[in-house]
Enzyme design. Structure first.
Site, PDB file in Angstrom:
ATOM      1  N   LYS A  74       0.843  -1.195   0.000  1.00  0.00           N
ATOM      2  CA  LYS A  74       0.000   0.000   0.000  1.00  0.00           C
ATOM      3  C   LYS A  74       0.874   1.239   0.000  1.00  0.00           C
ATOM      4  O   LYS A  74       1.942   1.250   0.635  1.00  0.00           O
ATOM      5  CB  LYS A  74      -0.876   0.011   1.258  1.00  0.00           C
ATOM      6  CG  LYS A  74      -2.154   0.781   1.084  1.00  0.00           C
ATOM      7  CD  LYS A  74      -3.235  -0.058   0.429  1.00  0.00           C
ATOM      8  CE  LYS A  74      -4.482   0.744   0.171  1.00  0.00           C
ATOM      9  NZ  LYS A  74      -5.535  -0.051  -0.452  1.00  0.00           N
ATOM     10  N   GLY A 175     -22.454   4.541   4.202  1.00  0.00           N
ATOM     11  CA  GLY A 175     -21.556   5.026   3.151  1.00  0.00           C
ATOM     12  C   GLY A 175     -22.125   4.722   1.780  1.00  0.00           C
ATOM     13  O   GLY A 175     -22.329   3.561   1.421  1.00  0.00           O
ATOM     14  N   GLY A 177     -20.913   5.902  -1.297  1.00  0.00           N
ATOM     15  CA  GLY A 177     -19.973   6.340  -2.328  1.00  0.00           C
ATOM     16  C   GLY A 177     -20.004   5.372  -3.506  1.00  0.00           C
ATOM     17  O   GLY A 177     -21.029   4.765  -3.813  1.00  0.00           O
ATOM     18  N   VAL A 179     -18.868   2.357  -4.008  1.00  0.00           N
ATOM     19  CA  VAL A 179     -19.267   0.971  -3.720  1.00  0.00           C
ATOM     20  C   VAL A 179     -20.657   0.910  -3.081  1.00  0.00           C
ATOM     21  O   VAL A 179     -21.509   0.123  -3.497  1.00  0.00           O
ATOM     22  CB  VAL A 179     -18.230   0.281  -2.800  1.00  0.00           C
ATOM     23  CG1 VAL A 179     -18.684  -1.126  -2.456  1.00  0.00           C
ATOM     24  CG2 VAL A 179     -16.867   0.240  -3.468  1.00  0.00           C
ATOM     25  N   TYR A 181     -23.219   2.877  -3.221  1.00  0.00           N
ATOM     26  CA  TYR A 181     -24.311   3.135  -4.161  1.00  0.00           C
ATOM     27  C   TYR A 181     -24.603   1.896  -5.010  1.00  0.00           C
ATOM     28  O   TYR A 181     -25.754   1.479  -5.155  1.00  0.00           O
ATOM     29  CB  TYR A 181     -23.963   4.331  -5.068  1.00  0.00           C
ATOM     30  CG  TYR A 181     -24.943   4.476  -6.207  1.00  0.00           C
ATOM     31  CD1 TYR A 181     -26.172   5.087  -6.013  1.00  0.00           C
ATOM     32  CD2 TYR A 181     -24.651   3.943  -7.471  1.00  0.00           C
ATOM     33  CE1 TYR A 181     -27.093   5.167  -7.051  1.00  0.00           C
ATOM     34  CE2 TYR A 181     -25.564   4.023  -8.505  1.00  0.00           C
ATOM     35  CZ  TYR A 181     -26.784   4.637  -8.289  1.00  0.00           C
ATOM     36  OH  TYR A 181     -27.703   4.703  -9.317  1.00  0.00           O
TER      37      TYR A 181
END
Ligand code: NAI
Length: 340
Positions: A74, A175, A177, A179, A181
C-alpha cells in the site's frame, strides 16, 4: 492473530515537490505486491504508518484468499500544507515505483483518481486504474467490489436464515460512495429493504429517490435494527462500544479493516453476530486489477468475483469446525495459503 512481519517500509520524501509518502510492502510471497495509493490528512506520521501497514497486510490476505498471484502493499501520501501540485507529487511517486521495478504495483484508493494514476504512468508502467484501463472504464472496480459484497451478503443470509435471498431482508448501508451506491442497486433489485446513511446528503437523496431507501443520521446507522449491517465508508468502525450497540444478525460490508482490533471478531461472535470478513468479500476490485494486469476482460473478472460465495462458505465451515470466530478462521486460511 495476524502475524507481524513486513518485507519493506519505505519513507519517501521529495522536498523539491513537497512529497511525503509511505510505501508498505507486506508480502511478495505469492507475487508482486498489489494495493492502491491513498491520499489523505493524518493526525500524525505514526497514524499514517499504521494505516499503510494495516492496509498492506490486508492486501496480502485479500489476494491470497482471492486466489490471485499477487502479494500485498500500500502507498499512502500524507496531505499537508505546502505540498506541490498533484501532478508533481504523483510523478515523484511514479519515479519511486520505477526504482522498485515492479515489486509493488499501485492503483487508485481513497482520495486518489484516474488522473493521478495517469501522472504516475508517465514515470512507470507499474500502475493500474489509468485512463481507459479495465478497472477505470464504467468504474468496474467499484462495481465488482459491490457485486462481491452483495454475494457475500447472500451467502451470510443463507447461513443465518437458511435462504440466500435478500427479498424483504433489511440491510443498513453505511456510506453511499462508489461501492455503497452500487451495492444498494444490487440489493434493491434483489428485493431488499434499505436503510442508509452518508455524511453527504446528496448521496443519500440519490438512493432514497432511486431505491426507496430510508435515510438515517450517520451517527445512528450502526445501531439500527436490521438483518445485515453493511459498512461501506470507513475502517475501524467495529469496536467495544459500537459492537455492544449493534442490532443486526450479520455484518458484511466493503470497508477495509472494519475490526478495530482482531479481538473484535471474537466479540461479534460472542454476541451471535455473523461477520463476513472484509477482505474475503471486498476483493472484487483487486480481482479486476489482477485481470487487467493479465490481459483479462470484464467477464473473466466477474467469474472470479463469483467465487467469493464459495470462499466465504469455506470460511464459515472452517469457523464451525474449529470453533473459531469467522475473522480468525479467515486469517487461518489465508496464513495457510501463505505458508506462515
Ligand atoms: P468512496 O469514497 O466513494 O465512498 C465512501 C462514502 O462514505 C462517501 O460517500 C462518504 O461521504 C461516506 N462517509 C464517510 N464518512 C462517513 C460516515 N461517518 N458515515 C457515513 N458515511 C460516511 O469510497 P468507496 O470506493 O465507495 O469505498 C468504500 C469503502 O470500501 C472504503 O473503506 C474503501 O477502502 C473500501 N473498498 C473500496 C474498494 C473499491 O473498489 N472502491 C475496494 C475494496 C474496499
Amino acid at each position: 492473530m495476524w502475524k507481524q512481519s513486513y518485507e519493506q517500509l519505505i519513507f519517501l520524501q521529495d522536498s523539491s515537490v513537497g512529497l511525503k509518502a509511505i510505501i508498505a510492502i507486506h508480502s511478495t510471497k505469492l507475487g508482486p505486491a498489489l494495493g492502491g495509493c491513498r491520499m489523505r490528512q493524518y493526525g500524525s506520521d505514526e497514524e499514517a504508518i499504521d494505516d499503510a501497514l494495516r492496509l498492506a497486510k490486508g492486501m496480502t490476505y485479500k489476494s491470497a484468499m482471492s486466489g490471485i498471484p499477487y502479494g500485498g502493499g500500500k502507498a499512502v501520501i500524507l496531505s499537508h500544507p505546502g505540498q506541490g501540485p498533484r501532478e508533481a507529487l504523483f510523478q515523484a511517486l511514479g519515479r519511486q515505483l520505477q526504482k522498485m521495478q515492479g515489486g509493488y504495483i499501485t492503483g487508485m484508493d481513497l482520495g486518489t483518481s484516474v488522473t493521478d494514476m495517469d501522472w504516475i504512468r508517465l514515470q512507470t508502467p507499474y500502475v493500474t486504474d489509468t485512463s481507459g484501463s479495465l478497472g477505470a472504464v464504467n468504474d468496474l472496480t467499484a462495481t465488482m467490489t459491490a457485486y462481491g459484497v452483495f454475494l457475500g451478503i447472500l451467502t451470510a443470509l443463507k447461513r443465518v436464515f437458511g435462504s440466500g435471498s435478500a427479498e424483504r431482508r433489511t440491510v443498513a448501508v453505511q456510506g453511499l460512495g462508489k461501492v455503497g451506491y452500487q451495492l444498494c442497486r444490487y440489493l434493491y433489485y434483489a428485493g431488499a429493504k434499505l436503510i442508509v446513511a452518508d455524511v453527504d446528503p446528496v448521496r443519500v437523496q440519490k438512493v432514497v429517490s432511486e431505491f426507496g431507501a430510508i435515510p438515517k443520521h450517520p451517527d445512528a446507522i450502526m445501531s439500527e435494527p436490521c438483518d445485515v449491517l453493511s459498512p461501506c465508508a470507513l475502517g475501524g468502525i467495529l469496536n467495544d462500544r459500537s459492537i455492544s450497540g449493534l442490532h443486526c444478525r450479520i455484518v458484511a460490508g466493503a470497508a477495509n479493516n472494519q475490526l478495530t482490533e482482531s479481538r473484535h471478531g471474537a466479540l461479534l461472535h460472542d454476541r451471535g453476530i455473523l461477520y463476513a470478513p472484509d477482505y474475503v468479500i471486498n476483493s472484487g476490485g483487486i480481482i479486476v486489477t489482477a485481470a487487467e494486469l493479465n490481459g483479462g476482460d470484464a467477464a473473466t473478472a466477474q467469474q472470479n468475483v463469483e467465487k467469493i460465495s464459495g470462499t466465504l462458505t469455506d470460511v464459515f465451515q472452517t469457523a464451525d469446525a474449529r470453533g473459531l470466530p469467522t475473522a480468525d478462521a479467515a486469517d487461518l486460511m489465508a496464513e495457510g495459503l501463505l505458508g506462515i
